[in-house]
Motif scaffolding. Structure first.
Motif, PDB file in Angstrom:
ATOM      1  N   THR A 223     -15.022  19.140  -3.831  1.00  0.00           N
ATOM      2  CA  THR A 223     -15.875  18.668  -2.720  1.00  0.00           C
ATOM      3  C   THR A 223     -15.131  18.187  -1.478  1.00  0.00           C
ATOM      4  OG1 THR A 223     -17.699  17.548  -4.316  1.00  0.00           O
ATOM      5  CG2 THR A 223     -17.603  16.804  -1.804  1.00  0.00           C
ATOM      6  N   GLY A 224     -13.799  17.526  -1.633  1.00  0.00           N
ATOM      7  CA  GLY A 224     -12.890  17.408  -0.435  1.00  0.00           C
ATOM      8  C   GLY A 224     -12.488  18.823  -0.126  1.00  0.00           C
ATOM      9  N   THR A 225     -12.106  19.656  -0.824  1.00  0.00           N
ATOM     10  CA  THR A 225     -11.727  21.107  -0.342  1.00  0.00           C
ATOM     11  C   THR A 225     -12.778  21.810   0.712  1.00  0.00           C
ATOM     12  OG1 THR A 225     -10.236  21.197  -2.311  1.00  0.00           O
ATOM     13  CG2 THR A 225     -10.685  23.260  -1.037  1.00  0.00           C
ATOM     14  N   ALA A 226     -13.788  21.579  -0.057  1.00  0.00           N
ATOM     15  CA  ALA A 226     -15.089  22.268   0.858  1.00  0.00           C
ATOM     16  C   ALA A 226     -15.340  21.448   2.211  1.00  0.00           C
ATOM     17  CB  ALA A 226     -16.501  22.576  -0.127  1.00  0.00           C
TER      18      ALA A 226
ATOM     19  N   LEU B  61     -13.304  15.898  12.815  1.00  0.00           N
ATOM     20  CA  LEU B  61     -12.092  15.480  12.429  1.00  0.00           C
ATOM     21  C   LEU B  61     -11.936  14.660  11.361  1.00  0.00           C
ATOM     22  CD1 LEU B  61      -8.817  15.738  13.005  1.00  0.00           C
ATOM     23  CD2 LEU B  61      -9.359  14.008  14.840  1.00  0.00           C
ATOM     24  N   ALA B  62     -12.908  13.445  11.431  1.00  0.00           N
ATOM     25  CA  ALA B  62     -13.093  12.507  10.531  1.00  0.00           C
ATOM     26  C   ALA B  62     -13.409  12.754   9.078  1.00  0.00           C
ATOM     27  CB  ALA B  62     -14.169  11.402  10.782  1.00  0.00           C
ATOM     28  N   ASP B  63     -14.285  13.886   9.082  1.00  0.00           N
ATOM     29  CA  ASP B  63     -14.843  14.196   7.703  1.00  0.00           C
ATOM     30  C   ASP B  63     -13.639  15.289   7.095  1.00  0.00           C
ATOM     31  OD1 ASP B  63     -17.127  12.909   7.746  1.00  0.00           O
ATOM     32  OD2 ASP B  63     -18.237  14.601   8.704  1.00  0.00           O
ATOM     33  N   LEU B  64     -12.812  15.926   8.088  1.00  0.00           N
ATOM     34  CA  LEU B  64     -11.853  16.917   7.675  1.00  0.00           C
ATOM     35  C   LEU B  64     -10.739  16.117   6.963  1.00  0.00           C
ATOM     36  CD1 LEU B  64     -10.135  19.432   7.492  1.00  0.00           C
ATOM     37  CD2 LEU B  64      -9.309  19.046  10.068  1.00  0.00           C
ATOM     38  N   LEU B  65     -10.505  14.886   7.669  1.00  0.00           N
ATOM     39  CA  LEU B  65      -9.443  13.821   7.233  1.00  0.00           C
ATOM     40  C   LEU B  65      -9.889  13.530   5.689  1.00  0.00           C
ATOM     41  CD1 LEU B  65      -8.101  12.117  10.243  1.00  0.00           C
ATOM     42  CD2 LEU B  65      -6.817  14.010   8.825  1.00  0.00           C
ATOM     43  N   ALA B  66     -11.151  13.175   5.699  1.00  0.00           N
ATOM     44  CA  ALA B  66     -11.629  12.662   4.432  1.00  0.00           C
ATOM     45  C   ALA B  66     -11.504  13.608   3.233  1.00  0.00           C
ATOM     46  CB  ALA B  66     -13.179  12.261   4.603  1.00  0.00           C
ATOM     47  N   GLY B  67     -12.015  14.883   3.744  1.00  0.00           N
ATOM     48  CA  GLY B  67     -11.747  15.827   2.563  1.00  0.00           C
ATOM     49  C   GLY B  67     -10.477  15.962   2.195  1.00  0.00           C
ATOM     50  N   LEU B  68      -9.454  15.976   2.989  1.00  0.00           N
ATOM     51  CA  LEU B  68      -8.156  15.995   2.586  1.00  0.00           C
ATOM     52  C   LEU B  68      -7.466  15.143   1.758  1.00  0.00           C
ATOM     53  CD1 LEU B  68      -6.373  17.207   5.888  1.00  0.00           C
ATOM     54  CD2 LEU B  68      -6.817  18.640   3.937  1.00  0.00           C
ATOM     55  N   GLY B  69      -8.186  13.696   2.275  1.00  0.00           N
ATOM     56  CA  GLY B  69      -7.777  12.461   1.417  1.00  0.00           C
ATOM     57  C   GLY B  69      -8.388  12.604  -0.187  1.00  0.00           C
ATOM     58  N   LEU B  70      -9.495  13.075  -0.319  1.00  0.00           N
ATOM     59  CA  LEU B  70     -10.211  13.339  -1.596  1.00  0.00           C
ATOM     60  C   LEU B  70      -9.423  14.251  -2.378  1.00  0.00           C
ATOM     61  CD1 LEU B  70     -14.099  13.753  -0.573  1.00  0.00           C
ATOM     62  CD2 LEU B  70     -13.029  11.958  -2.043  1.00  0.00           C
TER      63      LEU B  70
ATOM     64  N   ALA C  68      -3.809   8.709  -1.109  1.00  0.00           N
ATOM     65  CA  ALA C  68      -4.271   8.654   0.238  1.00  0.00           C
ATOM     66  C   ALA C  68      -5.577   7.716   0.533  1.00  0.00           C
ATOM     67  CB  ALA C  68      -4.948  10.109   0.632  1.00  0.00           C
ATOM     68  N   ALA C  69      -5.331   6.684  -0.157  1.00  0.00           N
ATOM     69  CA  ALA C  69      -6.414   5.687   0.061  1.00  0.00           C
ATOM     70  C   ALA C  69      -6.681   5.113   1.503  1.00  0.00           C
ATOM     71  CB  ALA C  69      -5.808   4.393  -1.077  1.00  0.00           C
ATOM     72  N   GLY C  70      -5.366   5.006   1.771  1.00  0.00           N
ATOM     73  CA  GLY C  70      -5.626   4.545   3.513  1.00  0.00           C
ATOM     74  C   GLY C  70      -6.156   5.390   4.479  1.00  0.00           C
ATOM     75  N   LEU C  71      -5.722   6.717   4.134  1.00  0.00           N
ATOM     76  CA  LEU C  71      -6.289   7.979   4.817  1.00  0.00           C
ATOM     77  C   LEU C  71      -7.784   7.944   4.543  1.00  0.00           C
ATOM     78  CD1 LEU C  71      -6.037  10.624   6.658  1.00  0.00           C
ATOM     79  CD2 LEU C  71      -5.592  11.613   4.465  1.00  0.00           C
ATOM     80  N   LEU C  72      -8.088   7.865   3.261  1.00  0.00           N
ATOM     81  CA  LEU C  72      -9.796   7.887   3.332  1.00  0.00           C
ATOM     82  C   LEU C  72     -10.431   6.684   3.808  1.00  0.00           C
ATOM     83  CD1 LEU C  72      -9.988   8.797  -0.800  1.00  0.00           C
ATOM     84  CD2 LEU C  72     -10.733  10.001   1.157  1.00  0.00           C
ATOM     85  N   LEU C  73      -9.788   5.535   3.870  1.00  0.00           N
ATOM     86  CA  LEU C  73     -10.517   4.366   4.337  1.00  0.00           C
ATOM     87  C   LEU C  73     -10.567   4.750   6.098  1.00  0.00           C
ATOM     88  CD1 LEU C  73     -11.425   1.451   3.699  1.00  0.00           C
ATOM     89  CD2 LEU C  73      -9.415   0.904   4.123  1.00  0.00           C
ATOM     90  N   ALA C  74      -9.602   5.037   6.402  1.00  0.00           N
ATOM     91  CA  ALA C  74      -9.588   5.458   8.091  1.00  0.00           C
ATOM     92  C   ALA C  74     -10.637   6.657   8.378  1.00  0.00           C
ATOM     93  CB  ALA C  74      -8.276   5.924   8.718  1.00  0.00           C
ATOM     94  N   ALA C  75     -10.461   7.540   7.646  1.00  0.00           N
ATOM     95  CA  ALA C  75     -11.402   8.707   7.760  1.00  0.00           C
ATOM     96  C   ALA C  75     -12.929   8.317   7.529  1.00  0.00           C
ATOM     97  CB  ALA C  75     -10.967   9.975   6.699  1.00  0.00           C
TER      98      ALA C  75
ATOM     99  N   THR D  69     -19.494  11.120  -0.640  1.00  0.00           N
ATOM    100  CA  THR D  69     -18.521  12.170   0.070  1.00  0.00           C
ATOM    101  C   THR D  69     -19.471  13.281   0.467  1.00  0.00           C
ATOM    102  OG1 THR D  69     -18.229  13.158  -2.171  1.00  0.00           O
ATOM    103  CG2 THR D  69     -16.718  11.455  -1.348  1.00  0.00           C
ATOM    104  N   CYS D  70     -20.514  13.760  -0.412  1.00  0.00           N
ATOM    105  CA  CYS D  70     -21.235  15.126   0.142  1.00  0.00           C
ATOM    106  C   CYS D  70     -21.838  14.761   1.711  1.00  0.00           C
ATOM    107  CB  CYS D  70     -22.113  15.111  -0.792  1.00  0.00           C
ATOM    108  SG  CYS D  70     -21.791  15.757  -2.293  1.00  0.00           S
ATOM    109  N   ASN D  71     -21.780  13.522   2.270  1.00  0.00           N
ATOM    110  CA  ASN D  71     -22.326  13.394   3.223  1.00  0.00           C
ATOM    111  C   ASN D  71     -21.481  13.874   4.551  1.00  0.00           C
ATOM    112  OD1 ASN D  71     -22.284  11.053   5.891  1.00  0.00           O
ATOM    113  ND2 ASN D  71     -24.188  11.863   5.409  1.00  0.00           N
ATOM    114  N   SER D  72     -20.033  14.120   4.258  1.00  0.00           N
ATOM    115  CA  SER D  72     -19.082  14.759   5.159  1.00  0.00           C
ATOM    116  C   SER D  72     -19.232  16.318   5.021  1.00  0.00           C
ATOM    117  CB  SER D  72     -17.791  14.277   4.702  1.00  0.00           C
ATOM    118  OG  SER D  72     -17.553  13.053   5.071  1.00  0.00           O
TER     119      SER D  72
END
Length: 278
Positions: free
Chosen positions: A11-14, A45-54, A60-67, A235-238
């Motif tokens: 899901t994060g990759t998609a 951009l926020a959802d892109l970072l969330a996907g990378l964090g997943l 990447a806990a901090g990245l996910l929280l920020a994203a 996460t599917c919301n992103s």
């Protein structure tokens, strides 16, 4: 590696790929420089970072929280933007300048990056595993604060949505006495905007509210399957956001057609966009 980890990674990759496409279209299309598209870019951009964090999992806990914080704040900013476009329809385009929007987006991202740094500044349960929430390494108390903040932001979005509906219906009544073709065009634009906002809030609520409520009552001792089963829809919301905000937008659709085949289908309407469009 569990099947749930594989599902989250896929899901994060998609999510990352889909939102990267949105950012590429916005970046390489000079005509898409309006404040509205800047907000859509911030969300992507926020959802892109969330996907990378997943895809990167726990490291990447901090990245996910920020994203995810930036994603929620970008959704709120878009809702506020749609409200202002109707409430101040006559002065919206002169007051809502690109520079002002850039400053607000930058401030929002700095705030969300600060939230992402909280686990490094002590908001973690590394010294006391029993205090961990389902959002490791965030503690249960701090996860509850984040969940309550999220629910309050959603309540604010709902309130703004209700105000948007009232203003839109009032506009529809005001133009009812004008020429029929003007009323029809405005009514079509208003219906489109309201249907989009309904889709936005409905999807947002279905994806995030169950996970937020679960974060209030659960801790790390709860079975992981519950967390996975509620985190995956969130996460599917992103994954859905680009479809709602970007790919349904006629201007972005035209840019995609031009990039893919060098032409624009004749089915696209030449109607100018109005402040009611989302």
């Amino acid at each position: 590696v569990s099947p749930w980890d594989i599902a989250l990674c896929a899901t994060g990759t998609a999510v990352a790929g889909e939102n990267a496409l949105v950012l590429a279209v916005l970046f390489y299309t000079p005509s898409l420089r309006a404040p509205m598209f800047l907000l859509i870019g911030s969300l992507a951009l926020a959802d892109l970072l969330a996907g990378l964090g997943l895809a990167a999992e726990l490291a990447a806990a901090g990245l996910l929280l920020a994203a995810f914080s930036a994603s929620v704040c970008s959704l709120l900013a878009i809702t506020v933007d749609r409200y202002l476009s109707l409430y101040n329809a006559l002065t919206y385009h002169s007051e809502r300048t690109l520079g002002f929007t850039c400053a607000m987006v930058l401030l929002m991202w700095l705030l969300c990056l600060g939230v992402g740094l909280l686990p490094l500044l002590g908001w973690n349960c590394l010294r006391d595993q029993s205090s961990c929430s389902i959002l490791r390494p965030v503690t249960k108390d701090n996860a509850a604060v984040l969940a309550v903040t999220f629910l309050l932001l959603f309540a604010l979005m709902m309130q703004l949505y209700l105000q948007i509906c009232k203003i839109a219906f009032r506009h529809a009544q005001q133009i009812a006495v004008q020429h029929q073709f003007i009323a029809t065009a405005q009514a079509t634009s208003t219906r489109k905007g309201l249907s989009t906002l309904s889709l936005i809030l409905g999807t947002f609520a279905l994806c995030w509210i169950p996970f937020a409520i679960y974060s209030l009552v659960a801790d790390s001792s709860y079975p992981a399957v519950y967390t996975y089963s509620l985190a995956l829809p969130a996460t599917c919301n992103s994954l859905i956001n680009p479809i709602i905000y970007a790919f349904r937008n006629p201007d972005i659709q035209k840019s995609l057609w031009l990039a893919c085949c060098g032409c624009i289908p004749s089915t696209f309407s030449s109607r100018p966009r109005t402040s009611s469009d989302v």
